[in-house]
Design a protein around this motif. Sequence first.
Motif, PDB file in Angstrom:
ATOM      1  N   UNK A 195      94.753 105.299 -22.157  1.00  0.00           N
ATOM      2  CA  UNK A 195      94.625 103.929 -21.643  1.00  0.00           C
ATOM      3  C   UNK A 195      93.190 103.642 -21.214  1.00  0.00           C
ATOM      4  N   UNK A 196      92.559 104.609 -20.595  1.00  0.00           N
ATOM      5  CA  UNK A 196      91.158 104.425 -20.189  1.00  0.00           C
ATOM      6  C   UNK A 196      90.281 104.155 -21.410  1.00  0.00           C
ATOM      7  N   UNK A 197      90.454 104.969 -22.435  1.00  0.00           N
ATOM      8  CA  UNK A 197      89.651 104.804 -23.640  1.00  0.00           C
ATOM      9  C   UNK A 197      89.909 103.462 -24.325  1.00  0.00           C
ATOM     10  N   UNK A 198      91.178 103.152 -24.566  1.00  0.00           N
ATOM     11  CA  UNK A 198      91.491 101.925 -25.311  1.00  0.00           C
ATOM     12  C   UNK A 198      91.103 100.673 -24.536  1.00  0.00           C
ATOM     13  N   UNK A 199      91.282 100.699 -23.231  1.00  0.00           N
ATOM     14  CA  UNK A 199      90.868  99.550 -22.427  1.00  0.00           C
ATOM     15  C   UNK A 199      89.367  99.330 -22.550  1.00  0.00           C
ATOM     16  N   UNK A 200      88.586 100.390 -22.386  1.00  0.00           N
ATOM     17  CA  UNK A 200      87.130 100.256 -22.453  1.00  0.00           C
ATOM     18  C   UNK A 200      86.669  99.851 -23.847  1.00  0.00           C
ATOM     19  N   UNK A 201      87.255 100.468 -24.873  1.00  0.00           N
ATOM     20  CA  UNK A 201      86.838 100.139 -26.237  1.00  0.00           C
ATOM     21  C   UNK A 201      87.107  98.672 -26.569  1.00  0.00           C
ATOM     22  N   UNK A 202      88.306  98.203 -26.240  1.00  0.00           N
ATOM     23  CA  UNK A 202      88.625  96.810 -26.595  1.00  0.00           C
ATOM     24  C   UNK A 202      87.920  95.808 -25.680  1.00  0.00           C
ATOM     25  N   UNK A 203      87.595  96.194 -24.468  1.00  0.00           N
ATOM     26  CA  UNK A 203      86.740  95.323 -23.658  1.00  0.00           C
ATOM     27  C   UNK A 203      85.366  95.196 -24.311  1.00  0.00           C
ATOM     28  N   UNK A 204      84.863  96.294 -24.868  1.00  0.00           N
ATOM     29  CA  UNK A 204      83.591  96.241 -25.579  1.00  0.00           C
ATOM     30  C   UNK A 204      83.657  95.374 -26.822  1.00  0.00           C
ATOM     31  N   UNK A 205      84.721  95.507 -27.583  1.00  0.00           N
ATOM     32  CA  UNK A 205      84.878  94.706 -28.794  1.00  0.00           C
ATOM     33  C   UNK A 205      85.080  93.230 -28.459  1.00  0.00           C
ATOM     34  N   UNK A 206      85.786  92.972 -27.372  1.00  0.00           N
ATOM     35  CA  UNK A 206      85.977  91.592 -26.919  1.00  0.00           C
ATOM     36  C   UNK A 206      84.636  90.979 -26.543  1.00  0.00           C
ATOM     37  N   UNK A 207      83.815  91.730 -25.817  1.00  0.00           N
ATOM     38  CA  UNK A 207      82.493  91.230 -25.436  1.00  0.00           C
ATOM     39  C   UNK A 207      81.625  91.006 -26.665  1.00  0.00           C
ATOM     40  N   UNK A 208      81.723  91.898 -27.642  1.00  0.00           N
ATOM     41  CA  UNK A 208      80.952  91.710 -28.864  1.00  0.00           C
ATOM     42  C   UNK A 208      81.377  90.440 -29.597  1.00  0.00           C
ATOM     43  N   UNK A 213      76.223  91.052 -25.768  1.00  0.00           N
ATOM     44  CA  UNK A 213      75.832  92.417 -26.164  1.00  0.00           C
ATOM     45  C   UNK A 213      75.700  93.405 -25.019  1.00  0.00           C
ATOM     46  N   UNK A 214      75.236  92.968 -23.855  1.00  0.00           N
ATOM     47  CA  UNK A 214      75.082  93.909 -22.744  1.00  0.00           C
ATOM     48  C   UNK A 214      76.430  94.430 -22.264  1.00  0.00           C
ATOM     49  N   UNK A 215      77.406  93.525 -22.137  1.00  0.00           N
ATOM     50  CA  UNK A 215      78.747  93.953 -21.747  1.00  0.00           C
ATOM     51  C   UNK A 215      79.376  94.804 -22.842  1.00  0.00           C
ATOM     52  N   UNK A 216      79.144  94.429 -24.098  1.00  0.00           N
ATOM     53  CA  UNK A 216      79.692  95.209 -25.213  1.00  0.00           C
ATOM     54  C   UNK A 216      79.187  96.641 -25.154  1.00  0.00           C
ATOM     55  N   UNK A 217      77.896  96.792 -24.946  1.00  0.00           N
ATOM     56  CA  UNK A 217      77.319  98.136 -24.882  1.00  0.00           C
ATOM     57  C   UNK A 217      77.869  98.923 -23.695  1.00  0.00           C
ATOM     58  N   UNK A 218      77.939  98.282 -22.556  1.00  0.00           N
ATOM     59  CA  UNK A 218      78.415  98.973 -21.351  1.00  0.00           C
ATOM     60  C   UNK A 218      79.826  99.513 -21.550  1.00  0.00           C
ATOM     61  N   UNK A 219      80.721  98.697 -22.094  1.00  0.00           N
ATOM     62  CA  UNK A 219      82.102  99.126 -22.259  1.00  0.00           C
ATOM     63  C   UNK A 219      82.258 100.142 -23.388  1.00  0.00           C
ATOM     64  N   UNK A 220      81.536  99.957 -24.473  1.00  0.00           N
ATOM     65  CA  UNK A 220      81.671 100.911 -25.574  1.00  0.00           C
ATOM     66  C   UNK A 220      81.114 102.276 -25.192  1.00  0.00           C
ATOM     67  N   UNK A 221      80.038 102.294 -24.442  1.00  0.00           N
ATOM     68  CA  UNK A 221      79.502 103.582 -24.001  1.00  0.00           C
ATOM     69  C   UNK A 221      80.458 104.269 -23.030  1.00  0.00           C
ATOM     70  N   UNK A 222      81.147 103.490 -22.224  1.00  0.00           N
ATOM     71  CA  UNK A 222      82.155 104.076 -21.333  1.00  0.00           C
ATOM     72  C   UNK A 222      83.324 104.640 -22.146  1.00  0.00           C
TER      73      UNK A 222
END
Length: 260
Positions: A195-208, A213-222
């Motif tokens: 859940x931690x991984x999927x939440x962060x990944x899709x938050x990054x994709x949503x931001x993208x 881009x800054x939010x996308x990077x932050x979430x994808x790196x997490x």
Amino acid sequence: CVFLGLLGFSRAAWFTAPSGRSRCRKGARVLAGSPSRRGVAAAIMGGCLLPTAVSPVTAASAKDGSSLMRQGMNEFKGGRVGESVRLFDEAADAGYPKAMLWQRGLSLYYAERFADGAVQFRKDVEMNPNDTEESIWTMLCEARLQGFDEARKNMLQVGRDGRNVMRSVYSLFRGEDEEKNLEKLQTAADGSGSDQFYAAMYLGLFAEAKTQPEDARRWMERAVASSYALNSGDYMADLARVHVDLRGWTSADKQAKKEL
């Protein structure tokens, strides 16, 4: 992703799991119900989804298609996106059901062939109307072509996902209680496990998709830095790493190696 009526095969005829291999039995259990992407991928990569058919010729060509598909997955995991698309296309030509090649859709997204990616994902949803992630990836492709708001309006409606985190992701992308679902996913991203991984990944994709881009990077790196991404072997964890690398960011595992 496992309905094969289009090809005249039954699910039982297409997928066989050799006995005595726990990983294959796990894949078979996944396929018996409503399969997750990571479960199907694990079974495929373990050699468990070996096609059988009514004639030796068909069986041979389908087996070649499965082998090409696995090669395509490996190429994508190595960041060779264009080569992965070529192999997925060859897999389809060899008899692997093209509408099941969600991996091809992911590669097309990163190859910036967004129209082709959307077609791939829409075909997959036609076969499996409960596939939440394909609906989301369709929207991600179409957001690049139509803009975020228009893509959201045209987002495919699918059945209920059994994973709480993915129900929140789906609702977020559809614009249902956006703030509430953002908060839910941000909380999940502070947790653990898948859940931690999927939440962060899709938050990054949503931001993208929203061109943040800054939010996308932050979430994808997490997402990439999560224990799940580092240890699970999930194909989507490989996707997150490919995403970070293609965007020119430094993935957590590469950064760790540099510091040694």
